[in-house]
Design a protein around this motif. Structure first.
Motif, PDB file in Angstrom:
ATOM      1  N   THR A  73      -5.272  -0.210  -1.977  1.00  0.00           N
ATOM      2  CA  THR A  73      -4.824  -1.047  -3.095  1.00  0.00           C
ATOM      3  C   THR A  73      -5.748  -2.239  -3.288  1.00  0.00           C
ATOM      4  N   GLY A  74      -6.126  -2.880  -2.186  1.00  0.00           N
ATOM      5  CA  GLY A  74      -6.989  -4.055  -2.278  1.00  0.00           C
ATOM      6  C   GLY A  74      -8.339  -3.746  -2.897  1.00  0.00           C
ATOM      7  N   SER A  75      -8.936  -2.621  -2.523  1.00  0.00           N
ATOM      8  CA  SER A  75     -10.253  -2.270  -3.066  1.00  0.00           C
ATOM      9  C   SER A  75     -10.175  -1.993  -4.557  1.00  0.00           C
ATOM     10  N   ALA A  76      -9.093  -1.342  -4.989  1.00  0.00           N
ATOM     11  CA  ALA A  76      -8.919  -1.097  -6.424  1.00  0.00           C
ATOM     12  C   ALA A  76      -8.758  -2.414  -7.180  1.00  0.00           C
ATOM     13  N   LEU A  77      -8.011  -3.341  -6.600  1.00  0.00           N
ATOM     14  CA  LEU A  77      -7.822  -4.636  -7.252  1.00  0.00           C
ATOM     15  C   LEU A  77      -9.132  -5.419  -7.328  1.00  0.00           C
ATOM     16  N   CYS A  78      -9.980  -5.284  -6.305  1.00  0.00           N
ATOM     17  CA  CYS A  78     -11.291  -5.952  -6.353  1.00  0.00           C
ATOM     18  C   CYS A  78     -12.045  -5.569  -7.619  1.00  0.00           C
TER      19      CYS A  78
ATOM     20  N   GLY B 202      12.596  -2.445   8.548  1.00  0.00           N
ATOM     21  CA  GLY B 202      11.576  -2.823   7.587  1.00  0.00           C
ATOM     22  C   GLY B 202      10.455  -1.806   7.497  1.00  0.00           C
ATOM     23  N   LEU B 203      10.050  -1.251   8.623  1.00  0.00           N
ATOM     24  CA  LEU B 203       8.983  -0.242   8.619  1.00  0.00           C
ATOM     25  C   LEU B 203       9.426   1.032   7.914  1.00  0.00           C
ATOM     26  N   ARG B 204      10.709   1.371   8.014  1.00  0.00           N
ATOM     27  CA  ARG B 204      11.206   2.547   7.288  1.00  0.00           C
ATOM     28  C   ARG B 204      11.120   2.324   5.781  1.00  0.00           C
ATOM     29  N   GLN B 205      11.417   1.102   5.347  1.00  0.00           N
ATOM     30  CA  GLN B 205      11.303   0.829   3.919  1.00  0.00           C
ATOM     31  C   GLN B 205       9.853   0.905   3.458  1.00  0.00           C
ATOM     32  N   VAL B 206       8.927   0.365   4.248  1.00  0.00           N
ATOM     33  CA  VAL B 206       7.515   0.404   3.875  1.00  0.00           C
ATOM     34  C   VAL B 206       7.035   1.852   3.792  1.00  0.00           C
ATOM     35  N   ALA B 207       7.480   2.688   4.723  1.00  0.00           N
ATOM     36  CA  ALA B 207       7.103   4.106   4.675  1.00  0.00           C
ATOM     37  C   ALA B 207       7.613   4.744   3.383  1.00  0.00           C
ATOM     38  N   TRP B 208       8.824   4.371   2.977  1.00  0.00           N
ATOM     39  CA  TRP B 208       9.364   4.893   1.712  1.00  0.00           C
ATOM     40  C   TRP B 208       8.489   4.437   0.541  1.00  0.00           C
ATOM     41  N   ALA B 209       8.121   3.154   0.525  1.00  0.00           N
ATOM     42  CA  ALA B 209       7.307   2.621  -0.573  1.00  0.00           C
ATOM     43  C   ALA B 209       5.940   3.290  -0.617  1.00  0.00           C
ATOM     44  N   LEU B 210       5.348   3.566   0.539  1.00  0.00           N
ATOM     45  CA  LEU B 210       4.023   4.178   0.565  1.00  0.00           C
ATOM     46  C   LEU B 210       4.048   5.612   0.048  1.00  0.00           C
ATOM     47  N   ALA B 211       5.220   6.238   0.074  1.00  0.00           N
ATOM     48  CA  ALA B 211       5.332   7.560  -0.544  1.00  0.00           C
ATOM     49  C   ALA B 211       5.195   7.457  -2.065  1.00  0.00           C
ATOM     50  N   ARG B 212       5.338   6.238  -2.611  1.00  0.00           N
ATOM     51  CA  ARG B 212       5.157   6.007  -4.051  1.00  0.00           C
ATOM     52  C   ARG B 212       3.742   5.531  -4.376  1.00  0.00           C
ATOM     53  N   GLN B 213       2.920   5.353  -3.357  1.00  0.00           N
ATOM     54  CA  GLN B 213       1.548   4.921  -3.599  1.00  0.00           C
ATOM     55  C   GLN B 213       0.696   6.108  -4.029  1.00  0.00           C
ATOM     56  N   GLN B 214      -0.043   5.929  -5.115  1.00  0.00           N
ATOM     57  CA  GLN B 214      -0.900   6.986  -5.624  1.00  0.00           C
ATOM     58  C   GLN B 214      -2.223   7.014  -4.845  1.00  0.00           C
ATOM     59  N   PRO B 215      -2.990   8.112  -4.930  1.00  0.00           N
ATOM     60  CA  PRO B 215      -4.261   8.181  -4.193  1.00  0.00           C
ATOM     61  C   PRO B 215      -5.220   7.038  -4.495  1.00  0.00           C
ATOM     62  N   ASN B 216      -5.119   6.446  -5.680  1.00  0.00           N
ATOM     63  CA  ASN B 216      -6.019   5.339  -6.038  1.00  0.00           C
ATOM     64  C   ASN B 216      -5.470   3.971  -5.632  1.00  0.00           C
ATOM     65  N   GLY B 217      -4.342   3.949  -4.891  1.00  0.00           N
ATOM     66  CA  GLY B 217      -3.778   2.699  -4.399  1.00  0.00           C
ATOM     67  C   GLY B 217      -2.694   2.089  -5.260  1.00  0.00           C
ATOM     68  N   TRP B 218      -2.472   2.607  -6.454  1.00  0.00           N
ATOM     69  CA  TRP B 218      -1.466   2.069  -7.382  1.00  0.00           C
ATOM     70  C   TRP B 218      -0.073   2.531  -6.954  1.00  0.00           C
TER      71      TRP B 218
ATOM     72  N   ALA C 156     -13.563 -11.441  -3.832  1.00  0.00           N
ATOM     73  CA  ALA C 156     -12.555 -11.252  -4.880  1.00  0.00           C
ATOM     74  C   ALA C 156     -11.453 -12.295  -4.765  1.00  0.00           C
ATOM     75  N   GLY C 157     -11.029 -12.582  -3.539  1.00  0.00           N
ATOM     76  CA  GLY C 157     -10.005 -13.598  -3.330  1.00  0.00           C
ATOM     77  C   GLY C 157     -10.447 -14.958  -3.835  1.00  0.00           C
ATOM     78  N   GLN C 158     -11.716 -15.288  -3.582  1.00  0.00           N
ATOM     79  CA  GLN C 158     -12.224 -16.575  -4.063  1.00  0.00           C
ATOM     80  C   GLN C 158     -12.257 -16.630  -5.593  1.00  0.00           C
ATOM     81  N   ARG C 159     -12.680 -15.542  -6.214  1.00  0.00           N
ATOM     82  CA  ARG C 159     -12.701 -15.549  -7.677  1.00  0.00           C
ATOM     83  C   ARG C 159     -11.291 -15.740  -8.230  1.00  0.00           C
ATOM     84  N   LEU C 160     -10.336 -15.050  -7.640  1.00  0.00           N
ATOM     85  CA  LEU C 160      -8.953 -15.161  -8.117  1.00  0.00           C
ATOM     86  C   LEU C 160      -8.406 -16.576  -7.957  1.00  0.00           C
ATOM     87  N   ILE C 161      -8.563 -17.150  -6.770  1.00  0.00           N
ATOM     88  CA  ILE C 161      -7.917 -18.442  -6.543  1.00  0.00           C
ATOM     89  C   ILE C 161      -8.648 -19.555  -7.278  1.00  0.00           C
TER      90      ILE C 161
END
Length: 669
Positions: A278-283, A219-235, A334-339
């Motif tokens: 990612t979380g900060s950008a979503l906020c 599972g950690l290998r897959q997450v490492a692969w996915a994080l290679a697709r994460q842009q500098p702004n978290g997207w 942000a979580g409270q506003r969303l929920i």
């Protein structure tokens, strides 16, 4: 372009083809989101009941949970993928409620999943009656979450065996670079999927139940692969069912949760940093009202006009996790506003098919789960609300501990002056602080707060307003967020007074408030302040405020009458009309303060000398108790002792209007 074409089509397509319920739902949603938030408890209960109905009403009647209820076509057949991860939610609810029926429902879901597992360990995509019926990576990972939860909770060897088959199948089908490509779903656009970090989470769950099989490492290998697709702004790139350039908030929530779960497994700081990015950008993307666009482009700009309620609930949960892991308040807010946004969309009354259901989108005809109530949306809504409640409960416990150290005890009656801002950040705001105060005094205690209402800005100006009638049933308060929170509590008592109404909760609430409109003056005989003095364990409490803005001082002025050293009231008397809870009208006597005295009173910014004098005086008399609650300095004084000592000071010529010369004439020890 596709979104534009759909919008044009929707505008041109006649609406008569829609079922009446669908038309009604669309009309209601186009009027806007309801203003009322039913609250976490009501929504969790309603969503739980809806999931039970979705299991019972599934068109395939097999123990699984219907994928959705459609306003166009009714209940769908069971959906293996989401039934899988509904299991952990149902088990958690069963634990919290000690509810055997929910445990039985969880086991029915698990037993059905075992019956449809392929021999190699995988599970099909789509609904139970979907074709082609082939094993799919993503669906297997979601069901693995349920199998791991069932194995841990029930210890059933069948669940353990099924968990191992599914986990081993996922582990062994992972490509060398960490991406799953061999068993894609036939029900989404082709291509690599970063959101399969949510599949990795299934492996992390299996690792916790049965370590040593390489599940977590895969599972950690897959997450490492996915994080290679994460842009500098978290997207994340490659992160959508059908449109990678405009991913759904739903798949963004999947990806973020998987990264957070990876951190929770191994505690590698770079994983938390990636999730925080990612979380900060979503906020920043969450509106003040909690609206989050259902799709976001690579610059986190809105790419849809609807809210994907599933994604909003998922991301709310992730925000709460980020808050727990980092302590950074903006995640919790942000979580409270969303929920809250999601909760406002949930009907807690009405037909069983929609009561407690969570729509795919708001408005209901948005481009995700159009006209459908989705089982996974209800699941994620429950999860986020439970975590929010846990955080608020922990903070209430901390506040209650602070109040106990201050000296607040069970059975106390508290007259409270407060500044929520001075307390520092309080999770859940005024409502949570109010609950902490209620817990601190217990069922035999009483809380009293000033809920003054002066639309003129002062007593005199309010008295001179034309046609002003105070109505206890509809007028609010100008005295801050904690008093506002108390007014929102069902069953409180509020005194009838045109400027100085107070509200109370608890054992003595009715007694303290019932006669205010019959008192000869604001603070006179029969008023809440005079009655407070006669109660045992009554305290005047200052939360984050100095000893300046305390109306209790005026109770001594009215009690002493002409014996008080100075005349504080203007000569002119008014009779102002008020309406009580039963709609009856009362004429209430009122006089205004002398405006010149206010310039030298203890609450004037220039009178720090007088405030310091009173602190020293009451501390020296052994009456003032001080400690910290949250981030603020707080204090309390016994009401009877406060009253009696103010009386003695007044007889010595010292009042809350004393001049520096008068203070100097009565030196303190």
């Amino acid at each position: 372009m596709r979104q534009l074409l759909r919008s044009i089509k929707d505008q041109l397509t006649p609406q008569v083809w829609l079922a009446p319920d669908a038309l009604a739902a669309r009309r209601a949603d186009r009027r806007g989101l309801p203003a009322h938030d039913p609250g976490a408890d009501a929504v969790v209960a309603a969503c739980t009941a809806w999931l039970c109905a979705a299991q019972d009403q599934s068109a395939s009647a097999d123990g699984g949970v219907a994928r959705h209820f459609s306003l166009l076509t009714g209940w769908a057949t069971s959906y293996p993928e989401t039934t899988g991860y509904i299991v952990p939610t149902m088990i958690e609810l069963a634990r919290r409620q000690d509810n055997d029926e929910l445990h039985q429902r969880s086991r029915r879901m698990l037993d059905w999943l075992l019956a449809i597992q392929f021999p190699d360990g995988g599970f099909q995509g789509g609904r139970i009656d979907s074709t082609p019926r082939v094993p799919v990576t993503f669906n297997t990972g979601q069901i693995l979450l349920g199998l791991a939860a069932g194995a841990h909770e029930y210890g059933d060897l069948r669940y353990h065996a099924a968990m191992h088959r599914a986990a081993a199948w996922l582990r062994d089908s992972l490509d060398a670079d960490g991406c799953w490509r061999r068993h894609p779903t036939p029900f989404a656009a082709p291509g690599d999927k970063a959101y399969e970090t949510h599949v990795a989470w299934g492996l992390f769950a299996a690792e916790r139940v049965a370590p040593g099989h390489g599940y977590g490492e895969a599972g950690l290998r897959q997450v490492a692969w996915a994080l290679a697709r994460q842009q500098p702004n978290g997207w994340f790139a490659s992160n959508c069912l059908d449109d990678p350039k405009r991913p759904l908030s739903h798949t963004i929530g999947y990806a973020l949760r998987g990264v957070l779960e990876a951190f929770l497994l191994c505690r590698q700081p770079e994983l938390l940093a990636a999730a925080a990015s990612t979380g900060s950008a979503l906020c920043q993307a969450v509106g003040a009202d909690g609206f989050l666009p259902g799709r976001l482009d690579r610059h986190w700009r809105p790419a849809a006009s609807f809210a994907c309620l599933t994604g909003s609930a998922q991301i709310a949960h992730c925000m709460f996790l980020l808050y727990q892991l980092t302590g950074e308040q903006h995640y919790f807010e942000a979580g409270q506003r969303l929920i809250r946004y999601v909760r406002r969309s949930v009907a807690i009354e009405g037909p069983q098919e929609t009561r407690g259901g969570v729509k795919g989108a708001f408005p209901v005809d948005g481009d995700y789960g159009r006209f459908e109530y989705l089982n996974w949306a209800a699941k994620f809504c429950i999860d986020a609300n439970l975590l929010e409640q846990d955080i608020l409960k922990a903070r209430r416990a901390a506040l209650a501990a602070d109040l106990a150290r201050l000296g607040i005890a069970q059975g106390d009656t508290l007259f409270i002056h407060s500044s929520l801002k001075s307390l520092g950040y309080v999770e859940g705001g005024a409502g949570n602080l109010l609950l902490a105060l209620q817990e601190a005094v217990g069922p035999q205690g009483t809380l009293v707060l000033p809920t003054y209402y002066m639309p003129g800005g002062s007593i005199r100006a309010t008295c001179e307003l034309k046609d002003y009638v105070f109505d206890v049933r509809r007028h609010g308060t100008h005295t801050g967020r904690l008093p506002e929170a108390l007014l929102a509590v069902a069953g409180i008592h509020r005194s009838v007074h045109p400027t100085h109404s107070v509200s109370a909760w608890g054992r003595h609430a009715a007694y303290l408030t019932e006669a205010h409109h019959r008192a000869p003056s604001i603070f006179g005989e029969g008023s809440p302040w005079q009655r407070l003095v006669g109660l045992d364990n009554a305290k005047v409490l200052g939360l984050g405020v100095s000893m300046g803005p305390v109306t209790f001082y005026h109770a001594v002025e009215d009690a002493m009458g002409r014996a008080f050293p100075i005349q504080v009231w203007s000569e002119r008397s008014y009779l102002l009309p008020c309406i009580d809870q039963q709609g009856q009208r009362h004429e209430v006597p009122l006089r205004a303060f002398d405006p010149l005295l206010a310039q030298r009173r203890i609450d004037h910014p220039s009178r720090s000398d007088l405030r310091n004098y009173f602190v020293t005086e009451f501390q020296g008399a052994g009456l003032l108790h001080r400690n910290q609650v949250g981030m603020a300095a707080c204090w309390w004084i016994p009401a009877r002792g406060f009253h009696d000592h103010l009386w003695r000071l007044a007889k010595d010529g010292v009042t809350i209007y004393a001049t520096p010369e008068q203070l100097a004439a009565r030196p303190q020890v």
